[in-house]
Motif scaffolding. Structure first.
Motif, PDB file in Angstrom:
ATOM      1  N   GLY A 298       0.719  -1.254   0.090  1.00 18.19           N
ATOM      2  CA  GLY A 298      -0.171  -0.030   0.058  1.00 18.19           C
ATOM      3  C   GLY A 298       0.906   1.274  -0.241  1.00 18.19           C
ATOM      4  N   MET A 299       2.250   1.283   0.028  1.00 18.54           N
ATOM      5  CA  MET A 299       3.057   2.441  -0.136  1.00 18.54           C
ATOM      6  C   MET A 299       3.205   2.870  -1.557  1.00 18.54           C
ATOM      7  N   LYS A 300       3.161   4.226  -1.515  1.00 16.49           N
ATOM      8  CA  LYS A 300       3.390   4.916  -3.093  1.00 16.49           C
ATOM      9  C   LYS A 300       4.535   4.601  -3.697  1.00 16.49           C
ATOM     10  N   ARG A 301       5.405   5.207  -2.851  1.00 12.44           N
ATOM     11  CA  ARG A 301       7.122   5.239  -3.420  1.00 12.44           C
ATOM     12  C   ARG A 301       7.917   4.875  -2.282  1.00 12.44           C
ATOM     13  N   PRO A 302       7.941   3.708  -1.794  1.00 15.55           N
ATOM     14  CA  PRO A 302       8.730   3.049  -0.756  1.00 15.55           C
ATOM     15  C   PRO A 302      10.112   3.168  -0.881  1.00 15.55           C
ATOM     16  N   ILE A 303      11.172   3.429   0.180  1.00 15.41           N
ATOM     17  CA  ILE A 303      12.457   3.026   0.095  1.00 15.41           C
ATOM     18  C   ILE A 303      12.650   1.772   0.458  1.00 15.41           C
ATOM     19  N   THR A 304      13.528   1.075  -0.404  1.00 21.66           N
ATOM     20  CA  THR A 304      13.843  -0.275  -0.109  1.00 21.66           C
ATOM     21  C   THR A 304      15.278  -0.399   0.271  1.00 21.66           C
ATOM     22  N   ILE A 305      15.448  -1.040   1.498  1.00 24.85           N
ATOM     23  CA  ILE A 305      16.886  -1.307   1.678  1.00 24.85           C
ATOM     24  C   ILE A 305      17.204  -2.937   1.799  1.00 24.85           C
ATOM     25  N   ALA A 306      18.262  -3.248   1.045  1.00 26.05           N
ATOM     26  CA  ALA A 306      18.640  -4.678   0.901  1.00 26.05           C
ATOM     27  C   ALA A 306      19.742  -4.815   1.741  1.00 26.05           C
ATOM     28  N   SER A 307      19.603  -5.653   2.695  1.00 28.62           N
ATOM     29  CA  SER A 307      20.829  -6.064   3.621  1.00 28.62           C
ATOM     30  C   SER A 307      20.987  -7.699   3.385  1.00 28.62           C
ATOM     31  N   THR A 308      21.925  -8.104   2.150  1.00 29.70           N
ATOM     32  CA  THR A 308      21.599  -9.503   1.970  1.00 29.70           C
ATOM     33  C   THR A 308      22.621 -10.409   2.545  1.00 29.70           C
ATOM     34  N   ALA A 309      23.808  -9.828   3.199  1.00 26.40           N
ATOM     35  CA  ALA A 309      24.766 -10.554   3.570  1.00 26.40           C
ATOM     36  C   ALA A 309      24.668 -11.317   4.741  1.00 26.40           C
ATOM     37  N   TYR A 310      25.239 -12.350   5.091  1.00 28.73           N
ATOM     38  CA  TYR A 310      24.836 -13.304   6.269  1.00 28.73           C
ATOM     39  C   TYR A 310      26.427 -13.776   6.637  1.00 28.73           C
ATOM     40  N   PRO A 311      27.477 -12.721   7.178  1.00 30.71           N
ATOM     41  CA  PRO A 311      28.730 -13.084   7.290  1.00 30.71           C
ATOM     42  C   PRO A 311      28.978 -14.416   8.210  1.00 30.71           C
ATOM     43  N   SER A 312      28.107 -14.614   9.164  1.00 26.62           N
ATOM     44  CA  SER A 312      28.427 -15.743  10.324  1.00 26.62           C
ATOM     45  C   SER A 312      28.091 -17.160   9.285  1.00 26.62           C
ATOM     46  N   ALA A 313      27.286 -17.012   8.095  1.00 28.98           N
ATOM     47  CA  ALA A 313      27.362 -18.325   7.397  1.00 28.98           C
ATOM     48  C   ALA A 313      28.118 -18.038   5.880  1.00 28.98           C
ATOM     49  N   GLY A 314      29.072 -17.270   5.979  1.00 28.69           N
ATOM     50  CA  GLY A 314      29.996 -17.202   4.896  1.00 28.69           C
ATOM     51  C   GLY A 314      29.444 -16.508   3.867  1.00 28.69           C
ATOM     52  N   ASN A 315      28.421 -15.829   3.720  1.00 29.25           N
ATOM     53  CA  ASN A 315      27.864 -14.933   2.650  1.00 29.25           C
ATOM     54  C   ASN A 315      27.968 -13.544   2.984  1.00 29.25           C
ATOM     55  N   VAL A 316      28.727 -12.718   2.020  1.00 29.35           N
ATOM     56  CA  VAL A 316      29.054 -11.233   2.116  1.00 29.35           C
ATOM     57  C   VAL A 316      28.572 -10.678   1.045  1.00 29.35           C
ATOM     58  N   CYS A 317      28.721  -9.315   1.070  1.00 37.45           N
ATOM     59  CA  CYS A 317      28.097  -8.374   0.207  1.00 37.45           C
ATOM     60  C   CYS A 317      29.103  -7.416  -0.014  1.00 37.45           C
ATOM     61  N   ILE A 318      30.019  -7.425  -1.069  1.00 40.73           N
ATOM     62  CA  ILE A 318      30.966  -6.408  -1.503  1.00 40.73           C
ATOM     63  C   ILE A 318      30.822  -5.801  -2.857  1.00 40.73           C
ATOM     64  N   ASP A 319      30.645  -4.354  -2.775  1.00 43.31           N
ATOM     65  CA  ASP A 319      30.391  -3.657  -4.058  1.00 43.31           C
ATOM     66  C   ASP A 319      29.275  -4.002  -4.681  1.00 43.31           C
ATOM     67  N   GLY A 320      28.215  -4.587  -3.716  1.00 39.16           N
ATOM     68  CA  GLY A 320      27.032  -4.496  -4.286  1.00 39.16           C
ATOM     69  C   GLY A 320      26.853  -6.081  -4.981  1.00 39.16           C
ATOM     70  N   ARG A 321      27.803  -7.077  -4.760  1.00 37.70           N
ATOM     71  CA  ARG A 321      27.777  -8.365  -5.072  1.00 37.70           C
ATOM     72  C   ARG A 321      27.742  -9.309  -3.877  1.00 37.70           C
ATOM     73  N   GLN A 322      26.785 -10.262  -4.220  1.00 33.31           N
ATOM     74  CA  GLN A 322      26.666 -11.087  -3.183  1.00 33.31           C
ATOM     75  C   GLN A 322      27.588 -12.532  -3.280  1.00 33.31           C
ATOM     76  N   ARG A 323      28.383 -12.613  -2.488  1.00 30.39           N
ATOM     77  CA  ARG A 323      29.455 -13.758  -2.621  1.00 30.39           C
ATOM     78  C   ARG A 323      29.229 -14.985  -1.676  1.00 30.39           C
ATOM     79  N   SER A 324      29.346 -16.019  -1.918  1.00 34.78           N
ATOM     80  CA  SER A 324      29.099 -17.217  -1.233  1.00 34.78           C
ATOM     81  C   SER A 324      30.236 -18.079  -1.605  1.00 34.78           C
ATOM     82  N   PRO A 325      30.636 -18.855  -0.418  1.00 31.60           N
ATOM     83  CA  PRO A 325      31.789 -19.978  -0.541  1.00 31.60           C
ATOM     84  C   PRO A 325      31.352 -20.999  -1.676  1.00 31.60           C
ATOM     85  N   VAL A 326      30.192 -21.334  -1.759  1.00 31.09           N
ATOM     86  CA  VAL A 326      29.765 -22.367  -2.788  1.00 31.09           C
ATOM     87  C   VAL A 326      29.282 -22.081  -4.085  1.00 31.09           C
ATOM     88  N   ALA A 327      29.329 -20.750  -4.152  1.00 39.11           N
ATOM     89  CA  ALA A 327      28.852 -20.074  -5.464  1.00 39.11           C
ATOM     90  C   ALA A 327      29.896 -20.478  -6.710  1.00 39.11           C
TER      91      ALA A 327
END
Length: 395
Positions: free
Chosen positions: A110-139
């Motif tokens: 129901g929001m007209k122009r919401p701000i969307t915040i993406a926090s996709t990293a999960y460092p304790s599980a080995g997934n980080v986000c650097i320069d907007g790229r999601q990096r996984s040890p198994v990718a």
């Protein structure tokens, strides 16, 4: 349950959309570990009023013909439950259909122009986000996957890089404000460690507090810090046995909560009128009870006194319609006395929040659903009671 035992229940603080049952269980477990009450909803007739957080299993695999419409209906349902925050949980590897879930969430919010915040990293599980790229040890792609492409279909977005994140929440907020003023609504937050994830969570809270319409999409990592519920109500801390260690813990409680906390003797509570107790509950969020120095008394006697004091405060809270978020009890004798005095029908066991610090919830009676966290008298560190209280108030 009598009318006097029913508190006006606040709406859920956060509603989280997940693609499948695995995602729902992972998110619910992380929130419950913090001490929040959590409900997993799989049908839109699930009542959500008693939970601080509602997690939706959207089951997108069974709705592949219209994932956006299905997600939109769920987002609308979360809004109808009164959720102030609506969030999408995605796989840390960006698998599945995160873009469809996000577009449905935007449409149903129901929001007209919401701000969307993406926090996709999960460092304790080995997934980080650097320069907007999601990096996984198994990718397979070691350069990482572009978060903006997976979520926003390459719509205009801004990456808040690690150099910016490392300058702290206030600076990050100034950068986001500047980009918002130039028309950008989508943001990707880099993170390679827990401190950076937490900075992102603080920024999101500030944006929400300042009135921005905001949606969030995360891997679930920042749910250790977000939302900062600051739940309405009060917490009781009960300590019966007097020793140097217990005194140090109570001093930490007093120091940590400042004007919001008070340490009183159990005898003082028992001797107080209902009017005085109701007044106490209106002033303090944390009420710690200690026993008087009576070396001639058996521990069972001081524990019984503490149990009576806890029940007196809880009875006063019913009259004041001021909810108790939970009781933190130090000492086995005292825990048994407190629970015995709560008109308990059954106990629902929960997690061990810290080593030898289990939580249970009361089932039945006037305090149905209330949490009781217990610990041994000599368990933990000087700050253990403080940490357990913070779990109950969601901060």
């Amino acid at each position: 349950m009598s009318d006097i035992g029913e508190h006006e229940l606040s709406p859920p603080q956060i509603g989280i959309l997940t693609e499948d049952m695995y995602g729902a269980l992972a998110v619910a477990g992380r929130l419950q570990q913090r001490g929040l009450t959590v409900q997993i909803a799989r049908t839109d007739n699930s009542p959500a009023a008693r939970a601080q957080a509602v997690v939706v299993d959207a089951d997108l695999r069974s709705h592949a013909e219209d994932p956006v419409g299905h997600s939109s209906r769920w987002a609308q349902w979360l809004r109808e439950q009164g959720c102030r925050r609506i969030e999408q949980r995605i796989e840390p590897t960006l698998r599945g259909n995160p873009s469809a879930l996000l577009h449905g969430m935007v449409a149903g919010s129901g929001m007209k122009r919401p701000i969307t915040i993406a926090s996709t990293a999960y460092p304790s599980a080995g997934n980080v986000c650097i320069d907007g790229r999601q990096r996984s040890p198994v990718a397979a792609n070691q350069r990482g996957s572009l978060v903006s492409q997976a979520l926003f279909n390459n719509s205009e977005s801004h990456v808040v890089d690690l150099d910016t994140i490392n300058q702290g929440a206030e600076y990050v907020r100034s950068v986001i404000d500047e980009r918002i003023s130039s028309g950008i609504r989508n943001f990707v937050l880099d993170a390679a460690n827990e401190a950076q994830v937490r900075t992102g969570a603080v920024v999101a809270e500030h944006l929400l507090a300042d009135g921005y319409e905001m949606l969030t999409t995360t891997s679930g990592s920042w749910l250790r810090y977000y939302p900062d519920v600051g739940a309405d109500g009060f917490v009781i801390v009960a300590v019966s046995s007097r020793n140097d260690f217990g005194d140090r813990q109570l001093k930490q409680v007093s120091a940590s909560f400042g004007d919001e906390g008070v340490v009183l003797s159990s005898d003082e509570i028992i001797d107080s009128t209902d009017e005085h107790l109701i007044n106490l509950l209106s002033k303090f969020r944390v009420i710690a009870l200690e026993s008087a120095w009576k070396v001639t008394e058996e521990l069972s006697t001081t524990s019984a006194t503490t149990g009576r004091a806890v029940r007196a405060l809880l009875d006063a809270s019913l009259h004041a319609r001021n909810p108790c978020l939970g009781v933190v009890v130090s000492g086995g004798y005292t825990a048994a006395e407190v629970i015995d005095r709560l008109s308990v029908e059954t106990l629902r066991p929960g997690n061990e929040l810290e080593p030898l610090c289990p939580v249970v919830r009361i089932s039945g009676g006037p305090f149905d659903g209330m949490a009781v966290i217990s610990k041994g008298s000599f368990v933990g560190s000087d700050n253990t009671l403080v940490r357990l209280v913070r779990r109950l108030i969601g901060s």
